[in-house]
Write a protein that holds these residues in place. Sequence first.
Motif, mmCIF file in Angstrom:
data_model
loop_
_atom_site.group_PDB
_atom_site.id
_atom_site.type_symbol
_atom_site.label_atom_id
_atom_site.label_comp_id
_atom_site.label_asym_id
_atom_site.label_seq_id
_atom_site.Cartn_x
_atom_site.Cartn_y
_atom_site.Cartn_z
ATOM 1 N N HIS A 226 -2.644 -3.590 -9.390
ATOM 2 C CA HIS A 226 -3.012 -3.664 -7.973
ATOM 3 C C HIS A 226 -4.384 -3.055 -7.732
ATOM 4 O O HIS A 226 -5.163 -3.568 -6.908
ATOM 5 N N GLN B 156 -10.250 -1.451 -3.088
ATOM 6 C CA GLN B 156 -10.390 -0.867 -1.759
ATOM 7 C C GLN B 156 -9.020 -0.525 -1.167
ATOM 8 O O GLN B 156 -8.829 0.547 -0.609
ATOM 9 N N ARG B 157 -8.084 -1.467 -1.287
ATOM 10 C CA ARG B 157 -6.739 -1.224 -0.739
ATOM 11 C C ARG B 157 -5.937 -0.290 -1.630
ATOM 12 O O ARG B 157 -5.044 0.434 -1.159
ATOM 13 N N GLN C 281 0.836 -1.209 0.000
ATOM 14 C CA GLN C 281 0.000 0.000 0.000
ATOM 15 C C GLN C 281 0.870 1.258 0.000
ATOM 16 O O GLN C 281 0.554 2.241 -0.678
ATOM 17 N N ALA D 284 -6.980 -5.528 -8.871
ATOM 18 C CA ALA D 284 -7.069 -6.688 -7.976
ATOM 19 C C ALA D 284 -7.778 -6.358 -6.667
ATOM 20 O O ALA D 284 -8.494 -7.200 -6.115
ATOM 21 N N ASP D 285 -7.620 -5.138 -6.172
ATOM 22 C CA ASP D 285 -8.214 -4.783 -4.883
ATOM 23 C C ASP D 285 -8.439 -3.276 -4.828
ATOM 24 O O ASP D 285 -7.624 -2.522 -4.281
#
Length: 931
Positions: free
Chosen positions: A74, A80-81, A42, A77-78
């Motif tokens: 990234h 939210q993160r 992150q 893939a996610d």
Amino acid sequence: MARPKKRFPQLLEEIDRTPWGPAEQALVAEAVALALEIGDEQLEYQARMRQTASANMGGATDVMLNSFAWCLAHHDADPQRFPADLDNGGADLMWQFKWMASALRSSPAFSGEQISAVLDDMESHYRAAGLGLSGVLTARFEDAWDAGRIDDAEALRVQLEATPRDEHSHCDACGRSQFAGFFADTDRDADAIRLVEEMIEGGFSCGEEPEHALSRVLLPYLRAGRFDEAKSAHLRSYRLAKDNPDNLRIVANNIVFTALTGNEARALALIERHISWLAHDGLNVDAHFAALSAFAVALDRVTATGHGSTPVRGADAADLVSLFGEHDGPWSAEDLAGACWDAAERIGAAFDERDGTSGHARSLERMRALASEQYDVPIRSDAFVAAPAASVPLDADGWFQRASDLAQYGAEKETLAALPRALEVDDPAKRAQLQSMRIGILVALDRAEEAAELLPARIGALREAGLEAQADLESRLGLATFGLNTPEAAEMLEQELTASDSLPAWSRGDLALSRASLHLMADEPGAALDLVEHAARHFTEAADARLVNTTTLVALSSLLSAGDVDAASALLDRFIEQDDLSTGHRARALSMRARVRGGGDRFAEGATDADEACRLLAGLGATSALASTHLLAGALWEDAGDPEQAVARYRVAARFAEQDGDDATAVNFRLARGMLAAGDAEEAAELFGTVLDQEEQSEVPAGSRAMTASMLARALTASGEFGQAVGAYGYAAELFGEAEQHADQALALLERAKILARFDEHEDAIEMLESAADAVRKDPEAVGTLADVLHNLGQAYGGQGDERAFALFDEVTALAQQHDAGWLLADVTDSRGRALGALGRIDEAVAAALTAADGFSALGDEGSAGGSELYAARLLSGSEREADAVPVYRAALDRAAQFPPLREVAALELGTVLESLGRHGEAAEVRALLD
């Protein structure tokens, strides 16, 4: 891990407040490395999102593509993160999509299918995120235009204009610039100009705007006959773009402009300055295509003006061999033009093959067609310097005379260059003289070992010429008679002088002159003069007029070193009037008299002498000496108040210095200063910026850089570039502070405050003035600057109704009285009156204004006196005391005979006041004064 995790947010804060450039790029690289060390994806995402933007602005396409691909994977893939928008004030992931398609399009290494896939992926992401499609349409429009699908691009442009704008649309600056470029490329010049002028008038700017937009309308302006606007646009565009290699296209547009406007020397200078950028970003091939075609156009023009053989510095760099191919020796302008066309055609063909169009071929056709266009828009910062009009000697005797003249002036470099051919002369006496020149120059250049190796040849030539006594003398003395400045040499000369009665007159003269020269080096002009007189008598006895004249020049140096300027001036006048002076001696004497006259404030006469010395040196081919003598002439013309003449000389001096590989920074500073004085503020600003860059790279002392930054700020202000001027004055103040030049720091802050106040940024202006006051109080000697700063701060306080103004006015008043500064006393009294008026203290204000008027009047400044009275009259009239205002208005009107604006305003206002009092006849009489 605690320390790296603490450092990481600090790094992000630094990145977000640091301007684009090397410093910011280094911080980004550190952030990415730190995130990898921590092992937190992150954090790495936050760093790489910034890396993508940084690489886009810095022209690191490979870094940008890799960073974006990592972030997009990234995010997908996610989400939210790894959110698309980090809300850090920078570009979000969806915005960065626009850069990706453009980056792929910029290299033929990427296929059309890859570009289409990125555009489709972009649209899918936009639709999935519920975003408007303006950004997608923009990217598709750019793709169609760059590929040469002009009809598709036009349709997309129309569709884009009809599509509602959203947060992923191009900003106002970029959108207008992009469409302006398309209009210019499709022969809609008026539309292109309209968009860019809307942009400038609206104050819109962005990362590479307005410099890109301005470069896009350079040719439209020329074709419309709007040459002044074209010149201003070029100078501003180039000044803003010249420091970032990612701006290669912008620079290319500016190079084409210089080529078409009769500024071929400037075009060549810009090519030399930026040719290394071709190796900056290996994936931005389309920018290379634009630059190469621009270089080709410009170099063709350089060739057409007769300078095709001029070497192009930097073109032979190893990084550029892949573009230009191998070449034997430096590239000439003519040869490089052909190589540029070839490289552009090769790159263009690769793009067209990829795109299935003839877009790049069409672009090259348009560039070649520019050969028929020519406009006269002179820019004086660069010029070709023709080789000195020196005839080439036909034989060894001719080279002997050339070397002698050069040596007699003191042109060491050119003398050494001429000696080999001169030494082919048959006469051994001449060869001996030439060897003496060479040895003396080597000694002067601290190359005594080389000089000593030549002594046997010198002595052999003397013996061959039958000058045995001189040969024996030099065998005993070695280098002592050639200027070797050691105690041993001086002692040997003294001993030989004591026992010199038996020597020939010429040798006695040589001894005396050699010892006199050492006295002069030791700052003993009296002793030197005594020996010079002996030397002159001996050389006269030997009938050697050449050395008699050389001795006179040493005598002149001795007189000047002793401070006897009157005697030196009289001797110079007589010397220059002689008929037997060689060209070298005459040029040296003229240069000396130019300096003497300049020191006596006879600047124009001194400049005329320096110009004549330049003419003589040009005939000798003394290019190194020409540079310094043109610099002298320029300085004298500048001091004479003729900046136009100064600019012409400084420009030649700078070009000669550059051609000889010397540092031209100081000359360019003078050239820029002359341009500013001559009214060429925009050109001066560009050159001051270049000088400042050179000084930064050379790490010159802060005070010197501060002066350059301050002059840059002045030029920017005169050019109307007030925003940049504020920044330049701020930098100058910072540097002056670093150098502890507090008065200069205060003046820079004062000028910055004046600009801020001009745009109603009064709080910031007052803050600047307060800082200036703090700075100048650290320098007790800077009384004038202290008074100026405090006066301005008092006026600023007064304008805001701040009572602190009056304490400052009291301090300035005391300074004015202490130093008998009558005009300042009147002026600060006027300021006090205006501050009182702003506070509604009418009677006190009127009294102060009338006192100021009396003070101005006593000094003969009737214009300022009338201004103070006009203010007093307005106060009275505005407080319903019209009858009291009438005589004050009349007093102002009486003073206004030589000041039409004051006369007009006073008459109009007085007429209105008289009408309000019912005095219509008087009102008519006053208004009649306006006819």
